[in-house]
Motif scaffolding. Sequence first.
Motif, PDB file in Angstrom:
ATOM      1  N   ALA A 141       0.853  -1.190   0.000  1.00 41.94           N
ATOM      2  CA  ALA A 141       0.000   0.000   0.000  1.00 41.94           C
ATOM      3  C   ALA A 141       0.886   1.236   0.000  1.00 41.94           C
ATOM      4  N   TRP A 142       0.530   2.190  -0.842  1.00 43.63           N
ATOM      5  CA  TRP A 142       1.273   3.449  -0.952  1.00 43.63           C
ATOM      6  C   TRP A 142       0.396   4.563  -0.407  1.00 43.63           C
ATOM      7  N   SER A 143       0.877   5.259   0.606  1.00 46.72           N
ATOM      8  CA  SER A 143       0.136   6.353   1.205  1.00 46.72           C
ATOM      9  C   SER A 143       0.431   7.634   0.433  1.00 46.72           C
ATOM     10  N   THR A 144      -0.481   8.047  -0.440  1.00 41.87           N
ATOM     11  CA  THR A 144      -0.324   9.253  -1.242  1.00 41.87           C
ATOM     12  C   THR A 144      -1.042  10.416  -0.549  1.00 41.87           C
ATOM     13  N   PRO A 145      -0.816  11.647  -0.990  1.00 38.98           N
ATOM     14  CA  PRO A 145      -1.571  12.780  -0.425  1.00 38.98           C
ATOM     15  C   PRO A 145      -3.074  12.666  -0.636  1.00 38.98           C
ATOM     16  N   GLN A 146      -3.489  11.776  -1.543  1.00 41.81           N
ATOM     17  CA  GLN A 146      -4.906  11.547  -1.776  1.00 41.81           C
ATOM     18  C   GLN A 146      -5.404  10.265  -1.107  1.00 41.81           C
ATOM     19  N   GLY A 147      -4.617   9.715  -0.205  1.00 43.83           N
ATOM     20  CA  GLY A 147      -5.023   8.506   0.496  1.00 43.83           C
ATOM     21  C   GLY A 147      -4.276   7.279   0.008  1.00 43.83           C
ATOM     22  N   ALA A 194       8.287   6.469 -10.338  1.00 43.00           N
ATOM     23  CA  ALA A 194       8.549   5.071 -10.697  1.00 43.00           C
ATOM     24  C   ALA A 194       8.720   4.231  -9.443  1.00 43.00           C
ATOM     25  N   SER A 195       8.363   2.953  -9.584  1.00 43.67           N
ATOM     26  CA  SER A 195       8.476   2.029  -8.455  1.00 43.67           C
ATOM     27  C   SER A 195       8.311   0.606  -8.962  1.00 43.67           C
ATOM     28  N   TYR A 196       8.743  -0.346  -8.163  1.00 44.11           N
ATOM     29  CA  TYR A 196       8.411  -1.751  -8.426  1.00 44.11           C
ATOM     30  C   TYR A 196       6.936  -2.040  -8.103  1.00 44.11           C
ATOM     31  N   PHE A 197       6.289  -1.120  -7.444  1.00 45.66           N
ATOM     32  CA  PHE A 197       4.904  -1.274  -7.010  1.00 45.66           C
ATOM     33  C   PHE A 197       3.949  -1.264  -8.207  1.00 45.66           C
ATOM     34  N   HIS A 198       3.091  -2.294  -8.295  1.00 44.15           N
ATOM     35  CA  HIS A 198       2.006  -2.361  -9.281  1.00 44.15           C
ATOM     36  C   HIS A 198       0.726  -1.898  -8.594  1.00 44.15           C
ATOM     37  N   ALA A 199       0.123  -0.818  -9.074  1.00 43.81           N
ATOM     38  CA  ALA A 199      -1.056  -0.253  -8.425  1.00 43.81           C
ATOM     39  C   ALA A 199      -2.349  -0.835  -8.989  1.00 43.81           C
ATOM     40  N   TRP A 200      -3.312  -1.034  -8.096  1.00 42.42           N
ATOM     41  CA  TRP A 200      -4.690  -1.361  -8.491  1.00 42.42           C
ATOM     42  C   TRP A 200      -5.455  -0.042  -8.450  1.00 42.42           C
ATOM     43  N   PHE A 201      -5.637   0.573  -9.619  1.00 41.00           N
ATOM     44  CA  PHE A 201      -6.131   1.937  -9.692  1.00 41.00           C
ATOM     45  C   PHE A 201      -7.490   2.119  -9.005  1.00 41.00           C
ATOM     46  N   ALA A 202      -8.346   1.112  -9.108  1.00 35.25           N
ATOM     47  CA  ALA A 202      -9.699   1.254  -8.554  1.00 35.25           C
ATOM     48  C   ALA A 202      -9.704   1.337  -7.037  1.00 35.25           C
ATOM     49  N   SER A 203      -8.584   1.006  -6.385  1.00 34.57           N
ATOM     50  CA  SER A 203      -8.549   1.091  -4.925  1.00 34.57           C
ATOM     51  C   SER A 203      -8.570   2.534  -4.438  1.00 34.57           C
ATOM     52  N   ASN A 204      -8.168   3.471  -5.286  1.00 40.72           N
ATOM     53  CA  ASN A 204      -8.210   4.886  -4.920  1.00 40.72           C
ATOM     54  C   ASN A 204      -8.136   5.733  -6.195  1.00 40.72           C
ATOM     55  N   ALA A 249      -9.016   8.703  -6.783  1.00 38.32           N
ATOM     56  CA  ALA A 249      -8.551  10.071  -6.546  1.00 38.32           C
ATOM     57  C   ALA A 249      -7.031  10.144  -6.575  1.00 38.32           C
ATOM     58  N   ALA A 250      -6.355   9.141  -5.988  1.00 43.80           N
ATOM     59  CA  ALA A 250      -4.896   9.107  -6.003  1.00 43.80           C
ATOM     60  C   ALA A 250      -4.363   8.922  -7.416  1.00 43.80           C
ATOM     61  N   VAL A 251      -5.075   8.136  -8.212  1.00 42.34           N
ATOM     62  CA  VAL A 251      -4.664   7.904  -9.597  1.00 42.34           C
ATOM     63  C   VAL A 251      -4.799   9.189 -10.405  1.00 42.34           C
ATOM     64  N   GLY A 252      -5.909   9.900 -10.203  1.00 40.54           N
ATOM     65  CA  GLY A 252      -6.075  11.178 -10.877  1.00 40.54           C
ATOM     66  C   GLY A 252      -4.976  12.155 -10.503  1.00 40.54           C
ATOM     67  N   TRP A 253      -4.647  12.185  -9.228  1.00 38.45           N
ATOM     68  CA  TRP A 253      -3.567  13.042  -8.734  1.00 38.45           C
ATOM     69  C   TRP A 253      -2.229  12.663  -9.369  1.00 38.45           C
ATOM     70  N   LEU A 254      -1.949  11.367  -9.474  1.00 31.95           N
ATOM     71  CA  LEU A 254      -0.681  10.907 -10.028  1.00 31.95           C
ATOM     72  C   LEU A 254      -0.551  11.290 -11.498  1.00 31.95           C
ATOM     73  N   PHE A 255      -1.611  11.086 -12.287  1.00 27.09           N
ATOM     74  CA  PHE A 255      -1.534  11.357 -13.719  1.00 27.09           C
ATOM     75  C   PHE A 255      -1.733  12.839 -14.044  1.00 27.09           C
ATOM     76  N   ARG A 256      -2.039  13.642 -13.053  1.00 29.17           N
ATOM     77  CA  ARG A 256      -1.987  15.095 -13.220  1.00 29.17           C
ATOM     78  C   ARG A 256      -0.618  15.637 -12.821  1.00 29.17           C
ATOM     79  N   GLY A 257       0.268  14.732 -12.422  1.00 32.37           N
ATOM     80  CA  GLY A 257       1.600  15.147 -12.030  1.00 32.37           C
ATOM     81  C   GLY A 257       1.720  15.502 -10.577  1.00 32.37           C
ATOM     82  N   GLY A 258       0.765  15.053  -9.753  1.00 29.29           N
ATOM     83  CA  GLY A 258       0.818  15.369  -8.325  1.00 29.29           C
ATOM     84  C   GLY A 258       0.525  16.824  -8.022  1.00 29.29           C
ATOM     85  N   ASP A 259      -0.060  17.513  -9.002  1.00 25.44           N
ATOM     86  CA  ASP A 259      -0.370  18.947  -8.816  1.00 25.44           C
ATOM     87  C   ASP A 259       0.868  19.743  -8.465  1.00 25.44           C
TER      88      ASP A 259
END
Length: 453
Positions: A379-385, A427-437, A439-449
Amino acid sequence: MDALQRPAVLIAAPASGQGKTSVAAGLARLWTRQGWRVRAFKCGPDFLDPQWLALATGQPVDNLDLWMNGETDVRARLWRAAQAADILLIEGVMGLYDGQPSAADLALAWDLPVLAVVSAASMAGTFGAIVHGLRHYRSGLRWVGALANRVAGEAHAAMLRAAVLGGGEAVTDEEAVARGWLGALPRTDVVALPERHLGLTQAAELSDSVARLDALADALAQTPLGRMSRAAWQRWSVRLTPPMPTPLEPVLAGRRIAVARDAAFSFIYPANVQTLQDLGAQVLWFSPLANEPLPDCDAVWLPGGYPELHAPALSAARITRDTLAAHVAAGRPLWAECGGMLALLEALTLADGTCVPMWGILPGRARMQPRLAALGMQAWSTPQGELRGHTFHYSALETSLTPVAHTVPPQGGRRAEAVYAHGSVHASYFHAWFASNPAAVGWLFRGGDGRCI
């Protein structure tokens, strides 16, 4: 909306390597050939088994995991699939009771009937003990029966059958199934799918993939399991209730996201693509192996896959490399997972010691190893959860980059994965399951604002 009743089966085993995927894909192919509308799922994080199930059914295959997805997401995926399916098939992960949560936990949560595939090589009566243990280890588990795999011949099959039925008396297929004996598959390469270091060989890489599935289906058609009618399967129906609607804010509306997809970059959950689209993004595809230029886009996703098997071709893909470098130089977001990260490095050392120059967009080198370096949920704790997913790789990374974050194993394991940031690249070795969050995915692909992760 009213609840639905659909036949369903969870195909499990006492351990990995018993033949779950072969049986699941063969059974899906058999039913599909008979005109059934089949929707298949895979328990836990996995990119390879779903490829075979998708080929067998002609439908996309989602993953189901009570931790990675969460119960709400699992419920929604089962419900949506049931709308256009005659039967649901879920392939388990590892052994039936392995992991937290396990395939058995999923079965109990949705009252899914369990079909056990047991490799019977070098055993006879013990087969019955294993089947008995799988069936009764936890109460409340619905049971379809056991299918013996890798059986030496008719005499061996008779001993295994007696171990389950308690005798050698003649019984009809219906009686055998009712008492838990589903038949036997022979010990032959005809009813096995090829493997390599990360699991099964990708279905798209083999010219005879459909023929292999047909051979599996033909073998299963000779068993009591394969001879069960659609009407007979109704006894194994499950009740599915509609999920609560959860509309997503279209935070990626108007954005074009380019996704690498070919034999080197194929570890793509269909659910991840759907999440991007549900967030409003337009998904574009390109192939680094074909040296295609990056499409005109706002963000890039380099998923995992097998860059180590295609390293020379990727090294020579200068058009892809140069357009990716220009994208990053322009400050546009790029998310690279596992194999996608390896391709961005300066070099990759293969298992035979060959060092291959890569794209040089990230500082560092990776080396393939003979043993698994990491495996498990993260689990990756992003600013969006919290964004959930997993890790699974055979390479080790050396880089001058300082991690900006680390993932956390849910069960308190010692192995975490670093998350790196370099310009607009994450970048990371981490494979994300986008549907788990989302909002975090939107934040990531916007460049983290513009904020550091």
